[in-house]
Design an enzyme around this catalytic site. Structure first.
Site, PDB file in Angstrom:
ATOM      1  CG  ASP A  38      -1.761   1.197   1.379  1.00  0.00           C
ATOM      2  OD1 ASP A  38      -2.639   1.387   0.520  1.00  0.00           O
ATOM      3  OD2 ASP A  38      -1.555   1.974   2.334  1.00  0.00           O
ATOM      4  CD  GLU A  75      -2.385   2.991  -3.241  1.00  0.00           C
ATOM      5  OE1 GLU A  75      -3.393   3.656  -3.516  1.00  0.00           O
ATOM      6  OE2 GLU A  75      -2.139   2.565  -2.091  1.00  0.00           O
TER       7      GLU A  75
END
Length: 613
Positions: free
Chosen positions: A265, A302
């Site tokens: 993330d 990400e």
């Protein structure tokens, strides 16, 4: 230099083959560390180099509750706990990560280019919200054509309702989902059915409630600030122990849980100016693990920096990460489909930028950004198509809308089909968000279940502040309310209704085409040509290999459009039309005219195949 162990888990509590427990905890500033077992035993640990404390004992067995007492204070849960049966504030449960009867010895992780990803949230994917309940839907996903499921974070978070990004025990599998044994079983069953498993992990911050890491040592640094407070300490004093902690976490998921890929993330929020970035070091350890085990694993990030260093090979000066999410493709697609240019969509100009995304993956690859007031991004030359994951929606882009509306609530039935096609026809890796394949109508809202009233109010306030840049007078649903969570669950009964059954049938046909057509199944970015007629909102995508070529005509206009297609020389056969009545479309129109013109239905995609290249 503190080294992680690729062959076995080193930190926390681990068991040898004779039942003895090897205990290792990092607490560099402590004067004493004791192991407290729930049966009343208190055992001192021995101080080692680099801030570690160790113990070997047969007083702690699998299933026992335990914690660590620092400098004689109350026992805290283990930072490397694998199971928090009583939640984030309870003691840890000793767990042997090596124990499981795996049946996936012949499993081979597919090539990354063959991944068709289905992102799901364990708590809302099914009524029960458990790993075991996911197993009951795996045949459905196989029939749909999915090759990899992606689990939103499962690391222990406070309460039973959370997206997972508030986790505070990176090694612990959430208790309400079923714990570590249930996750292993899910992975094993997935592999039996030919499905890879991607796990979403968070290495850029820790949640606020139940975060005991700072009491053990300098896991965080005030050297940098993040939206969540002090940054995780990857390059300040004592950072070696922190880096080893997260490397061990990566290795555990791959080695002991047989996870196939990690999605990391928001790595743009990782602050690390070490000579070797933590992501590169993670990649190097994963490469060593793969060499030792013969199994393949992938790292997907990400990242919103449009910095090609993250996904360039280490030998080429990059960090070596295998792939990244491509938010800019999503933003350009959504604006093309009618999304207002507000908030983070403000920098995207619709179909012209979508054309750029098809060609170059990044829309901003050195271009001037009006919103950032600077030139932004880098080129993607030489990077393969499978290094970019694209989507028409995901948990962020749905759940970070104030009302959590899915695409099904925002655009027409035909536009939903067109947006899905735009993803599947790209030379990139496609990702679906749970329920989109049958046009789920329930929203996916932001939800939490914190126990601290002040924290709950801070979350509510933060959500209100987040949407100031969007043009709306509505109010965000209460993240703490159980109704918000329940309203986010999938309604599986919808697939029996004609409207939703037609959409599901469409997705199956589209995914089958992606998987079986030799041009579409390739992620070759070199054999792609894209042109656009902006006034008519028609995008013309041509892709080819040595034997065949495809011409894909995407009409984002809400009107019929007559276009001239100069590429239509030779013999062409129409192989797919989203307007077909079999998918409740308005009906196919006449084929190509003698003057190379064609009429396109509103909000449709038409695909032609030719053997002449």
């Amino acid at each position: 230099m503190i080294r992680a162990n690729i062959y076995k888990r080193s930190i926390g509590v681990n068991f040898d083959d004779d039942g003895g427990s090897e205990v290792l905890v990092w607490a560099p500033l402590a004067r004493s560390v004791e192991l407290s077992v729930k049966n009343g035993k208190v055992l001192p640990l021995k101080k080692e180099k680099h801030g570690y404390w160790s113990l070997f004992t047969d007083e702690l067995q699998p299933g026992n509750s335990y914690g660590f007492s620092l400098d004689g204070k109350n026992a805290l849960p283990d930072p490397a706990s694998v199971f928090q049966q009583e939640g984030v504030h309870g003691l840890s449960v000793a767990t042997d990560v090596k124990k499981f009867d795996w049946t996936d010895g012949n499993w081979q992780n597919p090539n990354l280019s063959d991944y068709i990803i289905y992102e799901l949230h364990t708590g809302t994917f099914t009524t029960d919200g458990t790993f075991a309940a996911i197993e009951s839907k795996l045949d459905y996903l196989v029939e749909l054509g999915i090759s990899a499921i992606e689990l939103m974070p499962v690391a222990q978070f406070p309460g039973e309702r959370n997206w997972g990004y508030d986790g505070v025990f990176p090694f612990a599998v959430h208790n309400s989902y079923g714990g570590p044994a249930a996750l292993k079983k899910l992975v094993d069953v997935c592999h039996q059915k030919g499905l890879a498993v991607i796990l979403d992990v968070v290495y850029n911050h820790m949640g606020p409630e139940g975060n005991y890491l700072g009491q053990y040592g300098p896991y965080f640094t005030e050297k940098y600030k993040t939206p969540w407070g002090g940054a995780i300490n990857f390059d300040d004093a004592w950072c070696d122990g922190v880096r080893a902690y997260f490397i061990e976490n990566v290795l555990m998921w791959f080695r002991d849980f047989h996870i196939d890929a990690l999605r990391m993330d928001a790595v743009h929020a990782i602050k690390d100016f070490s000579p070797k970035h933590i992501l590169q070091e993670i990649k190097e350890y994963v490469d060593q693990l793969m060499q030792a085990t013969g199994r393949s694993h992938y790292l997907i990030i990400e990242c919103d920096l449009n910095d090609n260093r993250f996904i360039k090979p280490i030998a080429g000066g990059g960090f070596g990460i295998d792939a990244q999410w491509s938010d800019e493709f999503h933003h350009a697609l959504r604006v093309t489909a009618g999304q207002k240019q507000d908030g983070y969509y403000a920098d995207f100009k619709g179909i012209g930028h979508l054309t750029k995304a098809y060609s170059d993956a990044y829309v901003y690859d050195g271009r001037y950004s009006e919103e950032r007031h600077r030139f932004f991004g880098s080129k993607t030359t030489g990077l393969a198509g499978q290094q970019f994951v694209v989507f028409s929606q995901n948990h962020d882009q749905v759940g970070n809308r104030m009302l959590g509306e899915r695409t099904s609530a925002l655009v027409s039935f035909e536009m939903q089909k067109l947006m899905a096609s735009a993803v599947m026809l790209s030379p990139y890796l496609p990702l679906l968000f749970m329920g989109e394949e049958y046009s789920e109508r329930n929203p996916f809202l932001y939800f939490v279940s914190h126990t601290d009233p002040e924290l709950v109010e801070a979350v509510r306030k933060g959500r209100r502040e987040e949407f100031k840049g969007f043009m709306t007078d509505a109010e965000a649903p209460d993240p703490q309310a159980i109704e918000t969570f329940e309203h986010s669950k999938l309604q599986w009964g919808l697939i029996n209704q004609p409207f939703h059954r037609a959409m599901l049938s469409y997705y199956k046909a589209l995914i089958k085409l992606r998987k079986t057509h030799p041009v579409l199944k390739s992620c070759n970015r070199e054999n792609v040509e894209v042109t656009v007629n902006e006034p008519q909102k028609v995008l013309i995508l041509r892709r080819w290999d040595t034997d065949q070529q495809l011409l894909c005509l995407l009409n984002f206009s809400d009107q019929k459009e007559i276009i001239t297609v100069n590429q239509l020389s030779g013999r062409w056969q129409k192989i797919f039309d989203s307007a077909a009545r079999q998918w409740d479309g308005p009906g196919e129109l006449s084929d190509i005219n003698s003057d190379s013109t064609i009429t396109l239905q509103p909000e449709s995609v038409t695909i032609y195949n030719s053997n002449n290249v």
